[in-house]
Design an enzyme around this catalytic site. Structure first.
Site, PDB file in Angstrom:
ATOM      1  N   ASN A   8       1.565  32.216 -46.584  1.00 36.84           N
ATOM      2  CA  ASN A   8       0.179  32.703 -46.584  1.00 36.84           C
ATOM      3  C   ASN A   8      -0.180  33.131 -45.166  1.00 36.84           C
ATOM      4  O   ASN A   8      -0.389  32.291 -44.297  1.00 36.84           O
ATOM      5  CB  ASN A   8      -0.748  31.575 -47.070  1.00 36.84           C
ATOM      6  CG  ASN A   8      -2.208  31.989 -47.034  1.00 36.84           C
ATOM      7  OD1 ASN A   8      -2.528  33.171 -46.879  1.00 36.84           O
ATOM      8  ND2 ASN A   8      -3.098  31.018 -47.189  1.00 36.84           N
ATOM      9  N   TRP A   9      -0.247  34.447 -44.992  1.00 40.05           N
ATOM     10  CA  TRP A   9      -0.522  34.973 -43.638  1.00 40.05           C
ATOM     11  C   TRP A   9      -2.022  35.091 -43.356  1.00 40.05           C
ATOM     12  O   TRP A   9      -2.420  35.552 -42.289  1.00 40.05           O
ATOM     13  CB  TRP A   9       0.183  36.322 -43.448  1.00 40.05           C
ATOM     14  CG  TRP A   9       1.691  36.175 -43.410  1.00 40.05           C
ATOM     15  CD1 TRP A   9       2.380  35.000 -43.269  1.00 40.05           C
ATOM     16  CD2 TRP A   9       2.683  37.207 -43.510  1.00 40.05           C
ATOM     17  NE1 TRP A   9       3.740  35.241 -43.287  1.00 40.05           N
ATOM     18  CE2 TRP A   9       3.955  36.594 -43.428  1.00 40.05           C
ATOM     19  CE3 TRP A   9       2.620  38.596 -43.665  1.00 40.05           C
ATOM     20  CZ2 TRP A   9       5.150  37.317 -43.496  1.00 40.05           C
ATOM     21  CZ3 TRP A   9       3.809  39.328 -43.734  1.00 40.05           C
ATOM     22  CH2 TRP A   9       5.055  38.681 -43.652  1.00 40.05           C
ATOM     23  N   LYS A  10      -2.817  34.686 -44.342  1.00 36.74           N
ATOM     24  CA  LYS A  10      -4.280  34.666 -44.177  1.00 36.74           C
ATOM     25  C   LYS A  10      -4.774  35.996 -43.594  1.00 36.74           C
ATOM     26  O   LYS A  10      -4.277  37.057 -43.969  1.00 36.74           O
ATOM     27  CB  LYS A  10      -4.689  33.471 -43.307  1.00 36.74           C
ATOM     28  CG  LYS A  10      -4.044  32.159 -43.763  1.00 36.74           C
ATOM     29  CD  LYS A  10      -4.689  30.941 -43.199  1.00 36.74           C
ATOM     30  CE  LYS A  10      -3.913  29.714 -43.647  1.00 36.74           C
ATOM     31  NZ  LYS A  10      -4.641  28.473 -43.520  1.00 36.74           N
ATOM     32  N   HIS A  92      -8.071  29.220 -53.017  1.00 36.59           N
ATOM     33  CA  HIS A  92      -7.689  28.614 -51.732  1.00 36.59           C
ATOM     34  C   HIS A  92      -8.908  27.899 -51.136  1.00 36.59           C
ATOM     35  O   HIS A  92     -10.032  28.387 -51.235  1.00 36.59           O
ATOM     36  CB  HIS A  92      -7.173  29.689 -50.769  1.00 36.59           C
ATOM     37  CG  HIS A  92      -6.508  29.089 -49.564  1.00 36.59           C
ATOM     38  ND1 HIS A  92      -7.227  28.582 -48.496  1.00 36.59           N
ATOM     39  CD2 HIS A  92      -5.202  28.864 -49.272  1.00 36.59           C
ATOM     40  CE1 HIS A  92      -6.379  28.090 -47.602  1.00 36.59           C
ATOM     41  NE2 HIS A  92      -5.148  28.252 -48.052  1.00 36.59           N
ATOM     42  N   GLU A  94     -10.043  27.655 -48.257  1.00 38.61           N
ATOM     43  CA  GLU A  94     -10.854  28.409 -47.292  1.00 38.61           C
ATOM     44  C   GLU A  94     -11.881  29.272 -48.028  1.00 38.61           C
ATOM     45  O   GLU A  94     -12.993  29.485 -47.536  1.00 38.61           O
ATOM     46  CB  GLU A  94      -9.944  29.239 -46.380  1.00 38.61           C
ATOM     47  CG  GLU A  94      -9.236  28.339 -45.372  1.00 38.61           C
ATOM     48  CD  GLU A  94      -7.910  28.862 -44.845  1.00 38.61           C
ATOM     49  OE1 GLU A  94      -7.579  30.031 -45.076  1.00 38.61           O
ATOM     50  OE2 GLU A  94      -7.196  28.053 -44.206  1.00 38.61           O
ATOM     51  N   GLU A 164      -3.031  21.172 -52.129  1.00 35.84           N
ATOM     52  CA  GLU A 164      -3.294  21.416 -50.714  1.00 35.84           C
ATOM     53  C   GLU A 164      -4.490  20.586 -50.260  1.00 35.84           C
ATOM     54  O   GLU A 164      -5.650  21.053 -50.369  1.00 35.84           O
ATOM     55  CB  GLU A 164      -3.622  22.881 -50.477  1.00 35.84           C
ATOM     56  CG  GLU A 164      -2.488  23.835 -50.753  1.00 35.84           C
ATOM     57  CD  GLU A 164      -2.578  25.062 -49.859  1.00 35.84           C
ATOM     58  OE1 GLU A 164      -1.669  25.263 -49.053  1.00 35.84           O
ATOM     59  OE2 GLU A 164      -3.574  25.793 -49.945  1.00 35.84           O
ATOM     60  N   GLY A 170      -3.894  23.484 -41.741  1.00 27.66           N
ATOM     61  CA  GLY A 170      -4.082  23.969 -40.375  1.00 27.66           C
ATOM     62  C   GLY A 170      -4.376  22.881 -39.352  1.00 27.66           C
ATOM     63  O   GLY A 170      -4.797  23.182 -38.234  1.00 27.66           O
ATOM     64  N   SER A 205       0.019  22.018 -43.510  1.00 28.89           N
ATOM     65  CA  SER A 205       0.740  21.690 -42.278  1.00 28.89           C
ATOM     66  C   SER A 205       2.222  21.389 -42.497  1.00 28.89           C
ATOM     67  O   SER A 205       2.798  20.553 -41.799  1.00 28.89           O
ATOM     68  CB  SER A 205       0.055  20.523 -41.551  1.00 28.89           C
ATOM     69  OG  SER A 205      -1.219  20.938 -41.081  1.00 28.89           O
ATOM     70  N   GLY A 226       1.016  28.136 -44.298  1.00 30.60           N
ATOM     71  CA  GLY A 226       0.233  29.050 -43.490  1.00 30.60           C
ATOM     72  C   GLY A 226       0.851  29.198 -42.106  1.00 30.60           C
ATOM     73  O   GLY A 226       1.747  30.029 -41.875  1.00 30.60           O
TER      74      GLY A 226
HETATM   75  C1  PEP Z   1      -2.619  27.244 -46.273  1.00 26.30           C
HETATM   76  O1  PEP Z   1      -3.442  27.949 -45.705  1.00 26.30           O
HETATM   77  O2  PEP Z   1      -2.479  27.325 -47.502  1.00 26.30           O
HETATM   78  C2  PEP Z   1      -1.826  26.314 -45.475  1.00 26.30           C
HETATM   79  C3  PEP Z   1      -1.088  25.454 -46.105  1.00 26.30           C
HETATM   80  O3  PEP Z   1      -1.941  26.432 -44.115  1.00 26.30           O
HETATM   81  P1  PEP Z   1      -1.140  25.555 -43.034  1.00 26.30           P
HETATM   82  O4  PEP Z   1       0.317  25.587 -43.406  1.00 26.30           O
HETATM   83  O5  PEP Z   1      -1.415  26.199 -41.732  1.00 26.30           O
HETATM   84  O6  PEP Z   1      -1.686  24.154 -43.125  1.00 26.30           O
END
Ligand code: PEP
Length: 246
Positions: A8-10, A92, A94, A164, A170, A205, A226
């Site tokens: 996931n490059w957001k 998601h 976010e 998640e 993050g 993470s 991410g």
């Molecule tokens: C995500 O945004 O779905 C995610 C898992 O981010 P990160 O790996 O940075 O925690």
């Protein structure tokens, strides 16, 4: 079945940077890992070209809840399919947190994604306060039920659910693999009670050092990543680590 690695490059990478990273991914891709790249909407078309003819799949980070309509700024799941997407994230955290996406709206998006023939990745998980209050199970059950109820009559052959925990995204602090595995068991059981087969991923993470511990759990079919997927080094290290555990 090879583990899924969904990147996931957001909104972190420009179109040019996304294409460059997709080209790196192409050079690194390996049969042992099913790699799905989720760039931002603006980069989907160019990333589709960059990975054409490879085994890398394309995913979107969100979709509209209708096939067509007067929905300014939204992106139709049908159009994502036309662009070459086979996967789409829905719900998601976010988007739930920053844009107020409700369980009901996420359910409608899940339904629209399934109806368009995309493989949806329903993202669920508790935040820090819910975790502290011991509500993890209840939150996951509520979010999953809203999604499963919305698609049950479509009888999807399979959907993906990413557990998640919001506090892990993050932050550099991931869930314990045994807790992620326990969440995966309850999600799969809840899906089965709706006659849906769910494969469960973990996200939050994950990096090259931790991915092996998650993939060692048979309940976990892959990872949604991410930060550690957004640079060439991170992507390479993740793919190497995943190859080592398959
Ligand atoms: C995500 O945004 O779905 C995610 C898992 O981010 P990160 O790996 O940075 O925690």
């Amino acid at each position: 079945m090879s583990p899924l690695f969904i990147a996931n490059w957001k909104m972190q990478l420009s179109d040019v940077a996304s294409v460059a990273l997709a080209q790196e991914a192409r050079a690194l891709a390996h049969d042992a890992v099913t790699l799905v790249l989720c760039p931002s909407f603006n980069a989907l078309a160019d990333v589709a070209v960059a990975i054409a003819g490879s085994d890398i799949a394309l995913g979107a980070q969100d979709c509209a809840w209708e096939e067509r309509g007067a929905l300014t700024g939204e992106v139709s799941p049908e159009d994502l399919k036309q662009l070459g997407c086979t996967y789409v994230l829905v719900g998601h955290s976010e988007r739930r947190r920053e844009l107020g996406e409700t369980d009901a709206l996420v359910g409608k998006k899940l339904r629209a994604a399934c109806a368009a023939g995309l493989m949806p990745v329903l993202c669920v998980g508790e935040d820090a306060a819910e975790r502290a209050a011991g509500k993890r199970g209840a939150v996951i059950a509520r979010q999953c039920s809203a999604g499963f109820d919305a698609v049950a009559d479509l009888r999807p052959s399979e959907i993906l659910v990413a557990y998640e925990p919001v506090w892990a995204i993050g932050t550099g602090v991931s869930a314990a693999p045994e807790d992620a595995a326990a969440a995966a068991v309850s999600i799969a059981a809840l899906a089965a009670s709706h006659d849906i087969h769910a494969r469960v991923l973990y996200g939050g993470s994950v990096d090259a050092d931790s991915v092996g511990a998650f993939m060692a759990r048979k309940e976990i079919a892959g990872v949604l990543v991410g930060t550690a997927s957004q640079t060439a080094t991170g992507l390479r290290d993740m793919i190497v680590a995943l190859q080592a555990v398959t």
